[in-house]
Design an enzyme around this catalytic site. Structure first.
Site, PDB file in Angstrom:
ATOM      1  N   ASP A  44      31.903  44.250  42.859  1.00  0.00           N
ATOM      2  CA  ASP A  44      32.705  43.112  43.315  1.00  0.00           C
ATOM      3  C   ASP A  44      31.997  42.452  44.500  1.00  0.00           C
ATOM      4  O   ASP A  44      31.488  43.120  45.397  1.00  0.00           O
ATOM      5  CB  ASP A  44      34.105  43.581  43.723  1.00  0.00           C
ATOM      6  CG  ASP A  44      35.084  42.431  43.841  1.00  0.00           C
ATOM      7  OD1 ASP A  44      36.002  42.348  43.010  1.00  0.00           O
ATOM      8  OD2 ASP A  44      34.932  41.602  44.777  1.00  0.00           O
ATOM      9  N   ILE A  45      31.971  41.127  44.471  1.00  0.00           N
ATOM     10  CA  ILE A  45      31.245  40.384  45.509  1.00  0.00           C
ATOM     11  C   ILE A  45      31.952  40.425  46.866  1.00  0.00           C
ATOM     12  O   ILE A  45      31.326  40.260  47.908  1.00  0.00           O
ATOM     13  CB  ILE A  45      30.995  38.937  45.012  1.00  0.00           C
ATOM     14  CG1 ILE A  45      29.799  38.321  45.701  1.00  0.00           C
ATOM     15  CG2 ILE A  45      32.220  38.069  45.157  1.00  0.00           C
ATOM     16  CD1 ILE A  45      29.250  37.101  44.987  1.00  0.00           C
ATOM     17  N   ASN A  67      45.141  43.587  37.777  1.00  0.00           N
ATOM     18  CA  ASN A  67      46.172  42.599  38.040  1.00  0.00           C
ATOM     19  C   ASN A  67      46.293  41.764  36.763  1.00  0.00           C
ATOM     20  O   ASN A  67      45.381  40.993  36.452  1.00  0.00           O
ATOM     21  CB  ASN A  67      45.775  41.721  39.228  1.00  0.00           C
ATOM     22  CG  ASN A  67      45.472  42.535  40.479  1.00  0.00           C
ATOM     23  OD1 ASN A  67      46.179  43.501  40.777  1.00  0.00           O
ATOM     24  ND2 ASN A  67      44.434  42.157  41.208  1.00  0.00           N
ATOM     25  N   GLN A 108      46.591  38.394  39.649  1.00  0.00           N
ATOM     26  CA  GLN A 108      45.324  38.049  38.988  1.00  0.00           C
ATOM     27  C   GLN A 108      44.851  36.679  39.460  1.00  0.00           C
ATOM     28  O   GLN A 108      45.617  35.710  39.428  1.00  0.00           O
ATOM     29  CB  GLN A 108      45.508  38.046  37.463  1.00  0.00           C
ATOM     30  CG  GLN A 108      44.214  37.763  36.707  1.00  0.00           C
ATOM     31  CD  GLN A 108      44.405  37.822  35.177  1.00  0.00           C
ATOM     32  OE1 GLN A 108      45.525  37.984  34.700  1.00  0.00           O
ATOM     33  NE2 GLN A 108      43.331  37.682  34.441  1.00  0.00           N
ATOM     34  N   HIS A 138      40.240  41.986  33.852  1.00  0.00           N
ATOM     35  CA  HIS A 138      39.255  42.903  34.446  1.00  0.00           C
ATOM     36  C   HIS A 138      39.963  44.037  35.157  1.00  0.00           C
ATOM     37  O   HIS A 138      41.021  43.857  35.746  1.00  0.00           O
ATOM     38  CB  HIS A 138      38.342  42.162  35.429  1.00  0.00           C
ATOM     39  CG  HIS A 138      39.091  41.349  36.455  1.00  0.00           C
ATOM     40  ND1 HIS A 138      39.631  40.129  36.162  1.00  0.00           N
ATOM     41  CD2 HIS A 138      39.409  41.596  37.741  1.00  0.00           C
ATOM     42  CE1 HIS A 138      40.247  39.649  37.226  1.00  0.00           C
ATOM     43  NE2 HIS A 138      40.142  40.535  38.206  1.00  0.00           N
ATOM     44  N   HIS A 197      39.764  47.003  38.086  1.00  0.00           N
ATOM     45  CA  HIS A 197      39.116  47.292  39.370  1.00  0.00           C
ATOM     46  C   HIS A 197      38.991  48.805  39.526  1.00  0.00           C
ATOM     47  O   HIS A 197      39.937  49.543  39.216  1.00  0.00           O
ATOM     48  CB  HIS A 197      39.966  46.795  40.546  1.00  0.00           C
ATOM     49  CG  HIS A 197      40.114  45.309  40.638  1.00  0.00           C
ATOM     50  ND1 HIS A 197      39.301  44.526  41.414  1.00  0.00           N
ATOM     51  CD2 HIS A 197      40.992  44.457  40.045  1.00  0.00           C
ATOM     52  CE1 HIS A 197      39.672  43.257  41.314  1.00  0.00           C
ATOM     53  NE2 HIS A 197      40.700  43.184  40.482  1.00  0.00           N
TER      54      HIS A 197
HETATM   55  P1  5GP Z   1      41.594  39.516  40.694  1.00  0.00           P
HETATM   56  O1  5GP Z   1      42.309  39.151  41.964  1.00  0.00           O
HETATM   57  O2  5GP Z   1      41.527  38.365  39.736  1.00  0.00           O
HETATM   58  O3  5GP Z   1      42.139  40.774  40.072  1.00  0.00           O
HETATM   59  O4  5GP Z   1      40.147  39.907  41.140  1.00  0.00           O
HETATM   60  C1  5GP Z   1      39.030  39.090  41.004  1.00  0.00           C
HETATM   61  C2  5GP Z   1      37.882  39.803  41.676  1.00  0.00           C
HETATM   62  O5  5GP Z   1      36.667  39.208  41.286  1.00  0.00           O
HETATM   63  C3  5GP Z   1      37.962  39.743  43.204  1.00  0.00           C
HETATM   64  O6  5GP Z   1      37.964  41.064  43.721  1.00  0.00           O
HETATM   65  C4  5GP Z   1      36.718  38.949  43.578  1.00  0.00           C
HETATM   66  O7  5GP Z   1      36.133  39.413  44.769  1.00  0.00           O
HETATM   67  C5  5GP Z   1      35.799  39.158  42.387  1.00  0.00           C
HETATM   68  N1  5GP Z   1      34.894  38.054  42.139  1.00  0.00           N
HETATM   69  C6  5GP Z   1      35.209  36.749  42.051  1.00  0.00           C
HETATM   70  N2  5GP Z   1      34.116  36.007  41.768  1.00  0.00           N
HETATM   71  C7  5GP Z   1      33.075  36.893  41.671  1.00  0.00           C
HETATM   72  C8  5GP Z   1      31.676  36.722  41.394  1.00  0.00           C
HETATM   73  O8  5GP Z   1      31.168  35.630  41.175  1.00  0.00           O
HETATM   74  N3  5GP Z   1      30.925  37.855  41.360  1.00  0.00           N
HETATM   75  C9  5GP Z   1      31.463  39.080  41.592  1.00  0.00           C
HETATM   76  N4  5GP Z   1      30.633  40.130  41.542  1.00  0.00           N
HETATM   77  N5  5GP Z   1      32.768  39.272  41.863  1.00  0.00           N
HETATM   78  C10 5GP Z   1      33.567  38.187  41.903  1.00  0.00           C
END
Ligand code: 5GP
Ligand code: ZN
Length: 133
Positions: A30-31, A86, A93, A99, A101
């Site tokens: 995760d970035i 999420n 989400q 995805h 985590h």
């Molecule tokens: P969500 O809140 O949708 O469950 O989580 C999305 C996750 O994707 C977040 O933890 C966010 O940091 C990660 N993320 C978003 N854009 C990128 C990206 O371009 N590269 C990577 N490696 N992670 C990303």
């Protein structure tokens, strides 16, 4: 989906730090990590929600999550893990490509358990609720 950031990662249009990959899944760091080794695991095919996936696709994900966890354990040797997702914006989400985590966990890392996500104020009668199942 052409405007999906995770589809762009799968297509190689956006770089990633891969943890595990097979024909069906891609796992990458995760970035904006919430833990050391915070890893995101995605199906290579675009689905917004868990409910859009077939049983077979769930099985492919399960195998990918298993393999990813093994890799994270081998490399970082965490004391524990949280694994979850999420599903839909109501559940937090943000990226609309489903995805999972993985949060590797260590003593004293300041994190909580899944129970810290939600604590309903509603009074729930579990015995009554169980009759629906
Ligand atoms: P969500 O809140 O949708 O469950 O989580 C999305 C996750 O994707 C977040 O933890 C966010 O940091 C990660 N993320 C978003 N854009 C990128 C990206 O371009 N590269 C990577 N490696 N992670 C990303
Ligand atoms: Zn996508």
């Amino acid at each position: 989906m052409s405007d999906c950031i995770f589809c762009k990662i799968v297509a190689g249009q956006i770089p990633n730090h891969t943890v595990y990959e097979d024909d069906f899944v891609l796992a990458f760091l995760d970035i904006f990590p919430h833990a050391k080794g915070h890893t995101v695991i995605i199906p290579k095919k675009h689905f917004q929600s868990l409910s859009d996936m077939s049983e077979e696709e769930w099985q492919n994900m399960a195998k990918g999550i298993f393999k990813t966890v093994a890799k994270v354990r081998e490399v970082l040797k965490p004391e524990g893990l949280n694994i979850g997702l999420n599903d839909q914006s109501v559940a937090g989400q943000v990226v609309p490509h489903i995805h999972w985590h993985i949060f590797p966990r260590w003593t004293g890392d300041g994190g909580g358990s899944f129970h810290s996500i939600i604590k309903t104020q509603e009074k729930i009668d579990v015995v009554e609720l169980a009759k629906l199942f």
